[in-house]
Structure formats: structure tokens, C-alpha cells
Design a protein around this motif. Structure first.
Motif, PDB file in Angstrom:
ATOM      1  N   LEU A   1     -11.011  -3.534   8.766  1.00  0.00           N
ATOM      2  CA  LEU A   1     -11.316  -2.656   7.632  1.00  0.00           C
ATOM      3  C   LEU A   1     -12.044  -3.429   6.532  1.00  0.00           C
ATOM      4  CD1 LEU A   1      -7.995  -0.611   7.484  1.00  0.00           C
ATOM      5  CD2 LEU A   1     -10.231   0.221   8.219  1.00  0.00           C
ATOM      6  N   GLY A   2     -11.680  -4.692   6.353  1.00  0.00           N
ATOM      7  CA  GLY A   2     -12.391  -5.532   5.394  1.00  0.00           C
ATOM      8  C   GLY A   2     -13.848  -5.705   5.769  1.00  0.00           C
ATOM      9  N   LEU A   3     -14.105  -5.921   7.050  1.00  0.00           N
ATOM     10  CA  LEU A   3     -15.484  -6.091   7.519  1.00  0.00           C
ATOM     11  C   LEU A   3     -16.302  -4.817   7.304  1.00  0.00           C
ATOM     12  CD1 LEU A   3     -14.810  -8.015  10.855  1.00  0.00           C
ATOM     13  CD2 LEU A   3     -15.933  -8.931   8.819  1.00  0.00           C
ATOM     14  N   ILE A   4     -15.674  -3.669   7.574  1.00  0.00           N
ATOM     15  CA  ILE A   4     -16.365  -2.397   7.387  1.00  0.00           C
ATOM     16  C   ILE A   4     -16.736  -2.206   5.918  1.00  0.00           C
ATOM     17  CG2 ILE A   4     -16.085   0.120   7.445  1.00  0.00           C
ATOM     18  CD1 ILE A   4     -14.263  -0.358   9.943  1.00  0.00           C
ATOM     19  N   LEU A   5     -15.778  -2.438   5.029  1.00  0.00           N
ATOM     20  CA  LEU A   5     -16.027  -2.265   3.602  1.00  0.00           C
ATOM     21  C   LEU A   5     -17.069  -3.257   3.085  1.00  0.00           C
ATOM     22  CD1 LEU A   5     -12.336  -1.657   2.557  1.00  0.00           C
ATOM     23  CD2 LEU A   5     -14.209  -0.020   2.272  1.00  0.00           C
ATOM     24  N   ALA A   6     -17.052  -4.476   3.649  1.00  0.00           N
ATOM     25  CA  ALA A   6     -18.062  -5.465   3.246  1.00  0.00           C
ATOM     26  C   ALA A   6     -19.460  -4.992   3.644  1.00  0.00           C
ATOM     27  CB  ALA A   6     -17.753  -6.811   3.878  1.00  0.00           C
ATOM     28  N   LYS A   7     -19.560  -4.398   4.845  1.00  0.00           N
ATOM     29  CA  LYS A   7     -20.849  -3.879   5.286  1.00  0.00           C
ATOM     30  C   LYS A   7     -21.305  -2.718   4.409  1.00  0.00           C
ATOM     31  CE  LYS A   7     -20.935  -5.091  10.233  1.00  0.00           C
ATOM     32  NZ  LYS A   7     -22.358  -5.472  10.328  1.00  0.00           N
ATOM     33  N   GLN A   8     -20.337  -2.010   3.832  1.00  0.00           N
ATOM     34  CA  GLN A   8     -20.655  -0.886   2.954  1.00  0.00           C
ATOM     35  C   GLN A   8     -20.842  -1.336   1.497  1.00  0.00           C
ATOM     36  OE1 GLN A   8     -17.171   1.486   3.879  1.00  0.00           O
ATOM     37  NE2 GLN A   8     -18.286   2.715   5.386  1.00  0.00           N
ATOM     38  N   LYS A   9     -20.862  -2.645   1.289  1.00  0.00           N
ATOM     39  CA  LYS A   9     -21.050  -3.242  -0.047  1.00  0.00           C
ATOM     40  C   LYS A   9     -19.899  -2.924  -0.995  1.00  0.00           C
ATOM     41  CE  LYS A   9     -25.120  -4.569   1.403  1.00  0.00           C
ATOM     42  NZ  LYS A   9     -25.339  -5.969   1.835  1.00  0.00           N
ATOM     43  N   LYS A  10     -18.743  -2.588  -0.453  1.00  0.00           N
ATOM     44  CA  LYS A  10     -17.550  -2.333  -1.271  1.00  0.00           C
ATOM     45  C   LYS A  10     -16.731  -3.621  -1.292  1.00  0.00           C
ATOM     46  CE  LYS A  10     -17.548   2.572   0.025  1.00  0.00           C
ATOM     47  NZ  LYS A  10     -16.806   3.677   0.692  1.00  0.00           N
ATOM     48  N   HIS A  11     -17.219  -4.573  -2.033  1.00  0.00           N
ATOM     49  CA  HIS A  11     -16.708  -5.943  -1.913  1.00  0.00           C
ATOM     50  C   HIS A  11     -15.281  -6.101  -2.436  1.00  0.00           C
ATOM     51  CE1 HIS A  11     -20.629  -7.067  -0.550  1.00  0.00           C
ATOM     52  NE2 HIS A  11     -21.219  -6.679  -1.679  1.00  0.00           N
ATOM     53  N   HIS A  12     -14.930  -5.411  -3.501  1.00  0.00           N
ATOM     54  CA  HIS A  12     -13.580  -5.560  -4.041  1.00  0.00           C
ATOM     55  C   HIS A  12     -12.538  -5.014  -3.067  1.00  0.00           C
ATOM     56  CE1 HIS A  12     -14.757  -7.140  -7.903  1.00  0.00           C
ATOM     57  NE2 HIS A  12     -15.629  -6.148  -8.088  1.00  0.00           N
ATOM     58  N   GLU A  13     -12.832  -3.831  -2.484  1.00  0.00           N
ATOM     59  CA  GLU A  13     -11.911  -3.257  -1.504  1.00  0.00           C
ATOM     60  C   GLU A  13     -11.835  -4.128  -0.258  1.00  0.00           C
ATOM     61  OE1 GLU A  13     -14.385  -1.569  -3.080  1.00  0.00           O
ATOM     62  OE2 GLU A  13     -13.915   0.572  -3.208  1.00  0.00           O
ATOM     63  N   ALA A  14     -12.977  -4.680   0.151  1.00  0.00           N
ATOM     64  CA  ALA A  14     -13.012  -5.555   1.323  1.00  0.00           C
ATOM     65  C   ALA A  14     -12.144  -6.786   1.095  1.00  0.00           C
ATOM     66  CB  ALA A  14     -14.450  -5.969   1.629  1.00  0.00           C
ATOM     67  N   LEU A  15     -12.277  -7.373  -0.095  1.00  0.00           N
ATOM     68  CA  LEU A  15     -11.506  -8.569  -0.411  1.00  0.00           C
ATOM     69  C   LEU A  15     -10.008  -8.293  -0.359  1.00  0.00           C
ATOM     70  CD1 LEU A  15     -11.545 -11.527  -1.267  1.00  0.00           C
ATOM     71  CD2 LEU A  15     -11.688 -10.768  -3.649  1.00  0.00           C
ATOM     72  N   ASP A  16      -9.618  -7.108  -0.825  1.00  0.00           N
ATOM     73  CA  ASP A  16      -8.202  -6.732  -0.804  1.00  0.00           C
ATOM     74  C   ASP A  16      -7.661  -6.753   0.626  1.00  0.00           C
ATOM     75  OD1 ASP A  16      -5.711  -5.571  -1.989  1.00  0.00           O
ATOM     76  OD2 ASP A  16      -6.279  -3.868  -0.737  1.00  0.00           O
ATOM     77  N   TYR A  17      -8.422  -6.186   1.565  1.00  0.00           N
ATOM     78  CA  TYR A  17      -7.981  -6.171   2.968  1.00  0.00           C
ATOM     79  C   TYR A  17      -7.983  -7.578   3.569  1.00  0.00           C
ATOM     80  CZ  TYR A  17      -7.577  -1.135   3.581  1.00  0.00           C
ATOM     81  OH  TYR A  17      -7.158   0.177   3.515  1.00  0.00           O
ATOM     82  N   PHE A  18      -8.962  -8.388   3.213  1.00  0.00           N
ATOM     83  CA  PHE A  18      -8.994  -9.764   3.727  1.00  0.00           C
ATOM     84  C   PHE A  18      -7.786 -10.560   3.232  1.00  0.00           C
ATOM     85  CE2 PHE A  18     -13.869  -9.383   3.987  1.00  0.00           C
ATOM     86  CZ  PHE A  18     -13.809  -9.025   5.327  1.00  0.00           C
ATOM     87  N   ILE A  19      -7.392 -10.324   1.990  1.00  0.00           N
ATOM     88  CA  ILE A  19      -6.219 -11.015   1.435  1.00  0.00           C
ATOM     89  C   ILE A  19      -4.954 -10.574   2.170  1.00  0.00           C
ATOM     90  CG2 ILE A  19      -4.749 -11.226  -0.609  1.00  0.00           C
ATOM     91  CD1 ILE A  19      -7.339 -11.132  -2.289  1.00  0.00           C
ATOM     92  N   ARG A  20      -4.854  -9.269   2.451  1.00  0.00           N
ATOM     93  CA  ARG A  20      -3.703  -8.767   3.220  1.00  0.00           C
ATOM     94  C   ARG A  20      -3.664  -9.405   4.610  1.00  0.00           C
ATOM     95  NH1 ARG A  20      -3.387  -2.211   2.495  1.00  0.00           N
ATOM     96  NH2 ARG A  20      -4.455  -2.063   0.491  1.00  0.00           N
ATOM     97  N   ALA A  21      -4.821  -9.493   5.252  1.00  0.00           N
ATOM     98  CA  ALA A  21      -4.895 -10.096   6.586  1.00  0.00           C
ATOM     99  C   ALA A  21      -4.507 -11.574   6.527  1.00  0.00           C
ATOM    100  CB  ALA A  21      -6.302  -9.933   7.160  1.00  0.00           C
ATOM    101  N   GLU A  22      -5.012 -12.265   5.519  1.00  0.00           N
ATOM    102  CA  GLU A  22      -4.708 -13.695   5.372  1.00  0.00           C
ATOM    103  C   GLU A  22      -3.212 -13.930   5.260  1.00  0.00           C
ATOM    104  OE1 GLU A  22      -6.249 -17.392   2.599  1.00  0.00           O
ATOM    105  OE2 GLU A  22      -5.749 -15.490   1.632  1.00  0.00           O
ATOM    106  N   LYS A  23      -2.531 -13.081   4.515  1.00  0.00           N
ATOM    107  CA  LYS A  23      -1.081 -13.215   4.339  1.00  0.00           C
ATOM    108  C   LYS A  23      -0.367 -13.107   5.687  1.00  0.00           C
ATOM    109  CE  LYS A  23       2.883 -11.165   1.974  1.00  0.00           C
ATOM    110  NZ  LYS A  23       3.361 -10.085   1.066  1.00  0.00           N
ATOM    111  N   ILE A  24      -0.812 -12.151   6.513  1.00  0.00           N
ATOM    112  CA  ILE A  24      -0.186 -11.973   7.827  1.00  0.00           C
ATOM    113  C   ILE A  24      -0.456 -13.175   8.722  1.00  0.00           C
ATOM    114  CG2 ILE A  24      -0.305 -10.621   9.968  1.00  0.00           C
ATOM    115  CD1 ILE A  24      -0.609  -8.148   8.217  1.00  0.00           C
ATOM    116  N   TRP A  25      -1.696 -13.677   8.737  1.00  0.00           N
ATOM    117  CA  TRP A  25      -2.007 -14.817   9.597  1.00  0.00           C
ATOM    118  C   TRP A  25      -1.221 -16.046   9.177  1.00  0.00           C
ATOM    119  CZ3 TRP A  25      -3.290 -12.289  13.287  1.00  0.00           C
ATOM    120  CH2 TRP A  25      -4.331 -11.346  13.325  1.00  0.00           C
TER     121      TRP A  25
END
Length: 207
Positions: free
Chosen positions: A181-205
Motif C-alpha cells: 500500500l505504501g508503494l501504491i501511494l508513493a506512485k500516486q504521489k501521496k508521500h505522507h500517506e505512503a510514509l505512514d504505511y512504510f513506518i507500519r511495515a518497518e515496525k512489523i519487520w
């Protein structure tokens, strides 16, 4: 094979023996794919004697997985196709769905998106009553749509994957879904929302 046999001296040479061999082979998958392959190959040699097609199919899948981890995708695919035949012979839809997922992922790696979508979609259909394993396949379909730049379809599949993964507390697939979902939002130039999902993913990893 002799040293392996010594580990299971008191285990009867039946389906349970094949199950234990496959479990042992899987335990070494990420650390020693060559050893995984030796153990699983031993299981494939014994499985026909026990007439345990499901165990035989699992052994072939594990051998395929060992080549996957080594990046030898063409050989991995050969073993996945052999495993599929075994699952088909006993009409094991869940097993067939699992190996179809792997076949689709190999086609994805090889750049054949059409074939990848065909097998991944078939996998999801076969596993529609097994939501715990279907979640990862739905993510894999969504990831494929990202590669194909069909972001609407990608979002739909990954959101469905995330829903199933949360229901079954499948942390790994939740992590994949957040990343997707972060990658999709990044492609849509929604960088703040993308970053939020990447941070959530990072926490899980990290967990």
C-alpha cells in the motif's frame, strides 16, 4: 540419507516419517538450501513406497523452494510443476493452490506477467475456503498489478489481503500489505500517506 535415517531410528517408515523429513528439510531452508534439498530428495525417494502422495508433493515443493532461495527459478519451477501433478492426483485443492502460488511467483520473477496472473488467480480460487493462506496469494496478485501499473486493481487485492491477514494475525503478510500500500501511494504521489504505511511495515519487520 544414512545420517538422516539415524535421527529417526525409532520412527516407522510410513507417512509420519515423510512428514518429519519434510519438517526437518524446511527447518534448514533459509540457512542451508543444499542440505534442505538433500533431505527433501531423500523424502521423495521414500514417499512412493508409503503411497503418500501429499507428502511426496510437499517434498517436491520444498526442493523447489530450495532453488527459489538460491535464485535458480527455472529449476524451482520444474519441481513446483511436479508437485502440482501429485496434488492433482489426489484432488488436494489446498495443496494445489499453495503450489500454484509458487508457480505464479516464479513466472513473476521471470517477467511473464500473464502466466503469473493466471496461476496466482487460480491459486486464490482454489484456496477461497482457506483464508489463512489465501491472504498471501492475494497480496502477490496485488504486487503483480503494481508491476503492471494497474494501481486500482493492486489496491483492491492488497486491501483484501490485509483484511484476511489481520483476521488470522498473519504478521508477515500484514507487513507485506503495508509495504504494498505504501508503494501504491508513493506512485500516486501521496508521500505522507505512503510514509505512514512504510513506518507500519518497518515496525512489523523489526518485530
Amino acid at each position: 540419507p544414512d545420517s538422516i535415517a539415524n535421527l529417526f531410528t525409532h520412527v516407522a517408515r510410513d507417512s509420519n516419517y515423510i512428514i518429519q523429513l519434510n519438517k526437518l528439510a524446511s527447518d534448514y531452508l533459509k540457512t542451508n538450501p543444499a542440505l534442505t534439498r538433500r533431505i527433501a530428495t531423500h523424502a521423495t525417494e521414500l514417499a512412493p513406497e508409503t503411497k503418500y502422495a501429499k507428502g511426496h508433493a510437499r517434498s517436491l515443493t520444498i526442493i523447489g523452494n530450495s532453488y527459489w532461495y538460491e535464485g535458480v527459478f527455472e529449476i524451482a519451477q520444474n519441481y513446483y510443476l511436479l508437485a502440482a501433478r501429485q496434488y492433482e492426483s489426489i484432488n488436494d485443492k489446498i495443496g494445489l493452490g499453495l503450489v500454484y502460488n509458487n508457480i505464479g511467483e516464479v513466472y513473476k520473477k521471470m517477467g511473464d506477467n500473464k502466466k503469473a496472473l493466471e496461476f496466482l488467480t487460480a491459486s486464490a480460487d482454489l484456496k477461497k475456503n482457506d483464508l489463512s493462506t489465501q491472504a498471501l496469494t492475494l497480496y502477490n496478485i496485488g504486487e503483480l498489478y503494481i508491476l503492471m501499473n494497474d494501481l486500482q486493481s493492486a489496491t483492491r487485492y492488497i486491501e483484501q489481503s490485509l483484511s484476511f491477514a489481520i483476521q488470522h494475525n498473519d504478521r508477515r503478510t500484514i507487513g507485506y500489505a503495508y509495504t504494498g500500500l505504501g508503494l501504491i501511494l508513493a506512485k500516486q504521489k501521496k508521500h505522507h500517506e505512503a510514509l505512514d504505511y512504510f513506518i507500519r511495515a518497518e515496525k512489523i519487520w523489526k518485530e
